[in-house]
Enzyme design. Structure first.
Site, PDB file in Angstrom:
ATOM      1  N   THR A 180       0.863  -1.196   0.000  1.00 31.03           N
ATOM      2  CA  THR A 180       0.000   0.000   0.000  1.00 31.03           C
ATOM      3  C   THR A 180       0.892   1.236   0.000  1.00 31.03           C
ATOM      4  O   THR A 180       2.001   1.200   0.533  1.00 31.03           O
ATOM      5  CB  THR A 180      -0.863  -0.039   1.271  1.00 31.03           C
ATOM      6  OG1 THR A 180      -1.829  -1.052   1.114  1.00 31.03           O
ATOM      7  CG2 THR A 180      -1.559   1.284   1.553  1.00 31.03           C
ATOM      8  N   ARG A 208     -14.985  -6.309  -0.423  1.00 27.72           N
ATOM      9  CA  ARG A 208     -14.246  -5.957   0.788  1.00 27.72           C
ATOM     10  C   ARG A 208     -13.668  -4.542   0.660  1.00 27.72           C
ATOM     11  O   ARG A 208     -13.069  -4.186  -0.354  1.00 27.72           O
ATOM     12  CB  ARG A 208     -13.130  -6.965   1.005  1.00 27.72           C
ATOM     13  CG  ARG A 208     -12.295  -6.724   2.267  1.00 27.72           C
ATOM     14  CD  ARG A 208     -11.021  -5.979   1.976  1.00 27.72           C
ATOM     15  NE  ARG A 208     -10.128  -5.957   3.124  1.00 27.72           N
ATOM     16  CZ  ARG A 208      -8.976  -5.308   3.155  1.00 27.72           C
ATOM     17  NH1 ARG A 208      -8.566  -4.641   2.096  1.00 27.72           N
ATOM     18  NH2 ARG A 208      -8.225  -5.312   4.234  1.00 27.72           N
ATOM     19  N   VAL A 209     -13.874  -3.721   1.673  1.00 23.47           N
ATOM     20  CA  VAL A 209     -13.243  -2.404   1.728  1.00 23.47           C
ATOM     21  C   VAL A 209     -12.357  -2.402   2.962  1.00 23.47           C
ATOM     22  O   VAL A 209     -12.794  -2.812   4.044  1.00 23.47           O
ATOM     23  CB  VAL A 209     -14.299  -1.283   1.806  1.00 23.47           C
ATOM     24  CG1 VAL A 209     -13.634   0.066   1.997  1.00 23.47           C
ATOM     25  CG2 VAL A 209     -15.145  -1.273   0.531  1.00 23.47           C
ATOM     26  N   GLY A 210     -11.115  -1.962   2.810  1.00 22.60           N
ATOM     27  CA  GLY A 210     -10.177  -1.969   3.928  1.00 22.60           C
ATOM     28  C   GLY A 210     -10.156  -0.645   4.672  1.00 22.60           C
ATOM     29  O   GLY A 210     -11.123   0.129   4.655  1.00 22.60           O
ATOM     30  N   ASP A 211      -9.040  -0.397   5.323  1.00 23.32           N
ATOM     31  CA  ASP A 211      -8.891   0.817   6.136  1.00 23.32           C
ATOM     32  C   ASP A 211      -8.517   2.041   5.305  1.00 23.32           C
ATOM     33  O   ASP A 211      -8.752   3.175   5.723  1.00 23.32           O
ATOM     34  CB  ASP A 211      -7.780   0.596   7.168  1.00 23.32           C
ATOM     35  CG  ASP A 211      -6.451   0.257   6.476  1.00 23.32           C
ATOM     36  OD1 ASP A 211      -6.406  -0.762   5.757  1.00 23.32           O
ATOM     37  OD2 ASP A 211      -5.485   1.028   6.622  1.00 23.32           O
ATOM     38  N   THR A 230      -0.460   1.586   6.865  1.00 21.41           N
ATOM     39  CA  THR A 230      -0.490   0.398   6.008  1.00 21.41           C
ATOM     40  C   THR A 230      -0.417  -0.832   6.899  1.00 21.41           C
ATOM     41  O   THR A 230       0.153  -0.766   7.983  1.00 21.41           O
ATOM     42  CB  THR A 230       0.675   0.413   4.994  1.00 21.41           C
ATOM     43  OG1 THR A 230       0.672  -0.812   4.267  1.00 21.41           O
ATOM     44  CG2 THR A 230       2.030   0.577   5.663  1.00 21.41           C
ATOM     45  N   GLY A 231      -1.007  -1.924   6.452  1.00 19.80           N
ATOM     46  CA  GLY A 231      -0.973  -3.142   7.266  1.00 19.80           C
ATOM     47  C   GLY A 231      -2.318  -3.854   7.208  1.00 19.80           C
ATOM     48  O   GLY A 231      -3.093  -3.656   6.260  1.00 19.80           O
ATOM     49  N   GLY A 233      -5.797  -4.324   7.268  1.00 20.23           N
ATOM     50  CA  GLY A 233      -6.861  -3.331   7.224  1.00 20.23           C
ATOM     51  C   GLY A 233      -7.915  -3.508   8.293  1.00 20.23           C
ATOM     52  O   GLY A 233      -8.348  -2.541   8.922  1.00 20.23           O
TER      53      GLY A 233
HETATM   54  N1  ASP Z   1      -4.184  -1.726   4.654  1.00 16.25           N
HETATM   55  C1  ASP Z   1      -4.400  -2.274   3.348  1.00 16.25           C
HETATM   56  C2  ASP Z   1      -5.720  -3.000   3.349  1.00 16.25           C
HETATM   57  O1  ASP Z   1      -5.964  -3.765   4.249  1.00 16.25           O
HETATM   58  C3  ASP Z   1      -3.324  -3.193   2.883  1.00 16.25           C
HETATM   59  C4  ASP Z   1      -1.904  -2.720   3.103  1.00 16.25           C
HETATM   60  O2  ASP Z   1      -1.679  -1.737   3.783  1.00 16.25           O
HETATM   61  O3  ASP Z   1      -0.971  -3.321   2.557  1.00 16.25           O
HETATM   62  O4  ASP Z   1      -6.465  -2.845   2.424  1.00 16.25           O
END
Ligand code: ASP
Length: 313
Positions: A180, A208-211, A230-231, A233
């Site tokens: 990300t 799916r929607v992440g953070d 990032t990480g 979500g």
């Molecule tokens: N945070 C992002 C998500 O979960 C993925 C990432 O940061 O690599 O969509």
């Protein structure tokens, strides 16, 4: 990092980045920093700078954003992005778009919209982007061979598509989130902004929607600070990671605030099958900035006027 003056601070994901792709990550970060530097030197507002920098990272195939994004269970890219300006607290975000090479530009366009929508998802977001004259492409144009190969390998797993593959511990799980991109900026007038863009994690469910497109979770800018995360979500959403780190700036220097927020994330999220890892960038109103990550590596880079750019992976 000491404060004063403008700053461009970017990341290209926090994960176990293999040696073989380090040079690519460095090249992508360097290019994005050059874009940011030019924009700051031209006197552009922090909001415009974060958008240009994140668009440059979306264009670079090394990262999981724009072209180069990972693929979902249907073998398609599924993109999220958000952007926010600190001074005005205006923000915009898009989720679950498939055919926009630069979702961050669609998120930015929402800041100028009528205020009735800040977060648009799916087809509605794509229609809005088209109304604003933003280019669209076929989703397959965003797929790079690296991600097609990864998808084909995962797809061949005998448990693909079963409940086991979707989250039990006794079979290999889909790979962790990776790559990300995000940026925080303090401009020459002390204004702050943040933006984050992602293709999410490999093999997510459609829808799916992440953070990353949720303010306070994957990005945030207020008059006090700007952050990009990032990480994992779902974990980041649970603890509102960016709101947490910006809030912590009142009591701690930025790097400490970031470290503390990541420790709180790991302690709070117990339901995650793997430890809740993440990476964070943050800049305060005074220009002091920091980052932290709980993964083996984080791709990150920064530039301040009068200093050489620094790139670390
Ligand atoms: N945070 C992002 C998500 O979960 C993925 C990432 O940061 O690599 O969509």
């Amino acid at each position: 990092m000491p404060g004063d003056g403008p700053l461009v601070l970017v990341h290209g994901g926090a994960w176990d980045i293999p040696d073989a792709v380090l040079a690519d990550h460095r090249a992508g970060l360097e290019r994005a920093l050059r874009v940011g530097r030019r924009a700051v030197e031209a006197g552009r507002a922090a909001l415009d700078v974060v958008v240009e920098v994140v668009a440059a990272l979306e264009d670079h195939p090394a990262f999981d954003a724009g072209r180069g994004s990972v693929l979902d269970r249907d073998g398609q890219p599924q993109l999220d992005a958000g952007v926010m300006e600190g001074e005005t607290r205006r923000w915009g975000a898009v989720g679950n778009v498939r055919g926009l090479p630069n979702p961050v530009r669609a998120a930015r366009a929402l800041l100028g919209a009528d205020g009735q929508a800040r977060l648009l998802v799916g087809e509605g977001a794509e229609r809005f982007a088209a109304e604003r004259g933003l280019p669209a492409v076929s989703p397959s144009a965003l797929v790079v061979p690296r991600e097609q190969d990864r998808y084909d390998r995962l797809r061949a797993h005998p448990d693909f598509g079963s409940a086991a593959f979707a989250g039990q511990m006794d079979v290999p799980r889909p790979p962790a989130p990776q790559g990300t991109v995000g940026c925080v900026v303090r401009d020459g007038r002390g204004r702050l902004a943040a933006a984050t863009s992602t293709g999410g994690a490999p093999l997510t469910r459609a829808g799916r929607v992440g953070d990353s497109p949720v303010p306070g979770a994957g990005f945030l800018a207020t008059p006090d600070g700007a952050a990009s995360a990032t990480g994992w979500g779902e974990a980041i959403l649970t603890v509102q990671l960016c709101a947490r780190v910006v809030g912590a700036l009142a009591a701690r220097p930025p790097a400490d605030a970031a470290r503390q927020s990541l420790a709180e994330l790991a302690a709070a999220v117990r339901w995650s099958p793997e430890p809740a890892t993440a990476g964070l960038l943050v800049v305060g109103a005074d220009g002091r900035a920091g980052w932290s990550f709980s993964t083996p590596r984080m791709a990150r880079a920064w530039w301040r006027p009068g200093q050489d750019p620094e790139v670390h992976v």
